[in-house]
Design a protein around this motif. Sequence first.
Motif, short mmCIF file in Angstrom:
data_model
loop_
_atom_site.label_atom_id
_atom_site.label_comp_id
_atom_site.label_asym_id
_atom_site.label_seq_id
_atom_site.Cartn_x
_atom_site.Cartn_y
_atom_site.Cartn_z
N PHE A 97 73.92 -35.18 51.12
CA PHE A 97 75.12 -35.22 51.95
C PHE A 97 75.60 -33.82 52.29
O PHE A 97 76.10 -33.58 53.41
N GLY A 156 79.31 -38.93 66.78
CA GLY A 156 78.06 -38.26 66.45
C GLY A 156 77.69 -38.46 65.00
O GLY A 156 77.84 -39.56 64.46
N ILE A 157 77.28 -37.40 64.34
CA ILE A 157 76.87 -37.46 62.94
C ILE A 157 78.04 -37.91 62.06
O ILE A 157 79.18 -37.46 62.27
N GLY A 158 77.78 -38.78 61.09
CA GLY A 158 78.82 -39.09 60.13
C GLY A 158 79.18 -40.55 59.98
O GLY A 158 80.10 -40.89 59.24
N ASP A 214 72.27 -50.79 59.46
CA ASP A 214 73.16 -49.71 59.92
C ASP A 214 73.87 -50.08 61.22
O ASP A 214 75.02 -49.71 61.43
N ASP A 217 77.29 -49.96 55.32
CA ASP A 217 76.35 -50.80 54.57
C ASP A 217 76.02 -50.12 53.24
O ASP A 217 76.14 -48.90 53.09
N SER A 224 73.60 -48.84 51.00
CA SER A 224 72.21 -48.42 50.81
C SER A 224 72.06 -47.53 49.58
O SER A 224 71.03 -47.52 48.93
P1 ADP Z 1 72.84 -44.12 56.28
O1 ADP Z 1 72.74 -44.11 54.77
O2 ADP Z 1 73.87 -45.04 56.79
O3 ADP Z 1 71.50 -44.29 56.97
P2 ADP Z 1 72.84 -41.28 56.21
O4 ADP Z 1 73.52 -40.94 54.94
O5 ADP Z 1 71.36 -41.27 56.28
O6 ADP Z 1 73.39 -42.69 56.71
O7 ADP Z 1 73.36 -40.35 57.37
C1 ADP Z 1 74.74 -40.07 57.54
C2 ADP Z 1 74.95 -39.44 58.91
O8 ADP Z 1 74.23 -38.21 59.03
C3 ADP Z 1 74.45 -40.30 60.07
O9 ADP Z 1 75.36 -40.13 61.14
C4 ADP Z 1 73.10 -39.68 60.40
O10 ADP Z 1 72.76 -39.90 61.75
C5 ADP Z 1 73.34 -38.22 60.13
N1 ADP Z 1 72.13 -37.45 59.76
C6 ADP Z 1 71.34 -37.64 58.67
N2 ADP Z 1 70.35 -36.73 58.63
C7 ADP Z 1 70.49 -35.95 59.72
C8 ADP Z 1 69.78 -34.82 60.25
N3 ADP Z 1 68.70 -34.34 59.62
N4 ADP Z 1 70.22 -34.27 61.39
C9 ADP Z 1 71.30 -34.77 62.03
N5 ADP Z 1 72.03 -35.80 61.59
C10 ADP Z 1 71.64 -36.40 60.45
#
Ligand code: ADP
Length: 352
Positions: A21, A41-43, A90, A241, A243
Amino acid sequence: MVTTTTGMSENRSEISNLGEFGLIDRISKKFNLQNATSIKGIGDDAAVIDTGDDYLLVSTDVLAESIHFDLAYTPLQHLGYKAVSVNVSDIAAMNGKAEQIVISLAISNRFSVEAVDALYDGIRAACEHYQVDLVGGDTTSSRAGLMISITALGRVKKDKVVYRDGAKPNDIICVTGDLGAAFMGLQVLEREKEVFQADPNMQPSLEKYEYIVGRQLRSMARTDIIFELEELGVKPTSMIDISDGLASELFHICKNSNVGIRIYEDKVPVDQMTFNTAALEFKIDPITAALNGGEDYELLFTISQADFEKVKNHADIHMIGYVHEKTNERVMITKQGNVVSLQAQGWNHFSS
Ligand code: ADP
Ligand code: MG
C-alpha cells in the motif's frame, strides 16, 4: 558497472519497507488526473470514467505463479475461473456490473497446449456465469512460470456508484457470506502438499475439507448481492471487496471515509468448518483467520441506519458493527466483552 534501472545505487530503498500500500501511495502521489472524464483514479476497487450516460469501471489484477497460486494443488480450470472472479469482484465493489475482460498471459514452455485449454475452460465458465465477454488480451512467453493479468470493464449508473469514502458515523457495517474459509482452505492445501512431498505414497485427504478448500480454489464474486441490494432499494454508503482480509479492508474504509469503526467478534460470520479447522487443527484463533486471512471475495459495505429494515432479514448479509466518528477508533468487542484494537496485516507480498 552498477545498473540503475532497478534502483541499485547508494540510495537504494527496500520495497519491503514501504509495503504494497505504501508503494501504491507513492506512485499515486506523483500523478494528477488531467481529463475531466477521469472521475476516480488510483485508490478504489476500480477506476471510474465518465462515458456520457453511465460510468465505465476499470479494474486490473495480476495472478503470478508461486506468489498467488501453486500449481501443485491448483487445477488450471479453477485458476482461470478465479482470475476472472477477482476482477469481477472489484467491479461489484463499485456497485457495478462487469461486461468485458481482456487477458494478458505470460507463459513458459513448461505448459502444454492442453494446459492452456484447461485454463481457458475455467475462464469461459466464469465468463458464462458472470455474463462477461472476453474481448482481447496479449500473449507472451515467460521464463518464470505463469502470469495472468486480467482487466475487467464494467458499468454503473452514475447515481449508483459506491466508493470506499462514503461511510458516515453511525452507519451499519455489513459483510456478506462468511470469512476466513479461503485462508483455512489454503492452510489445508499447504499441509497436504508437504505431506505428499515427504511421502509421495500419501494421497491427500481433502474430502473432509471440501467447503474451505473450495473457497480457496473456486472463488466467486458476489454479483448476486449487488443485484439483491438494488432489488431491496439499498445503496451502500461505502463498499470494498474482501481480498486481503476483513481488518485490512475495514482500514481502507476508515482511511478513505475519515471515520473509525467498531465491530463485534460474535457478529463476524465464520463457517463451522473454518472454525473447527482453525481452532482444533491449526491452533489459530478463528477470528484471526476471518480478520487477517485473505481471498474471501465477499463484500464489505456500510449502510445508513435508515436502511436497516430493508437488509435485516437477508440471510447472507451480516451486520457486524457500526461506523464511529472518531477516526482513531478501530476496535473489536470480543466475545468476552473486551475492547481490542484491530491490526490490519493484510498481505504484504514484499515481505519475505
Ligand atoms: P484491490 O485489492 O481492490 O485489487 P489494490 O490494493 O490492488 O486494490 O489497488 C488499490 C488501488 O491502487 C487501485 O486503485 C489500483 O488501481 C491502484 N494500483 C495498484 N497498483 C498500481 C500501480 N502499480 N500503478 C498504479 N496504480 C496502482
Ligand atoms: Mg478490491
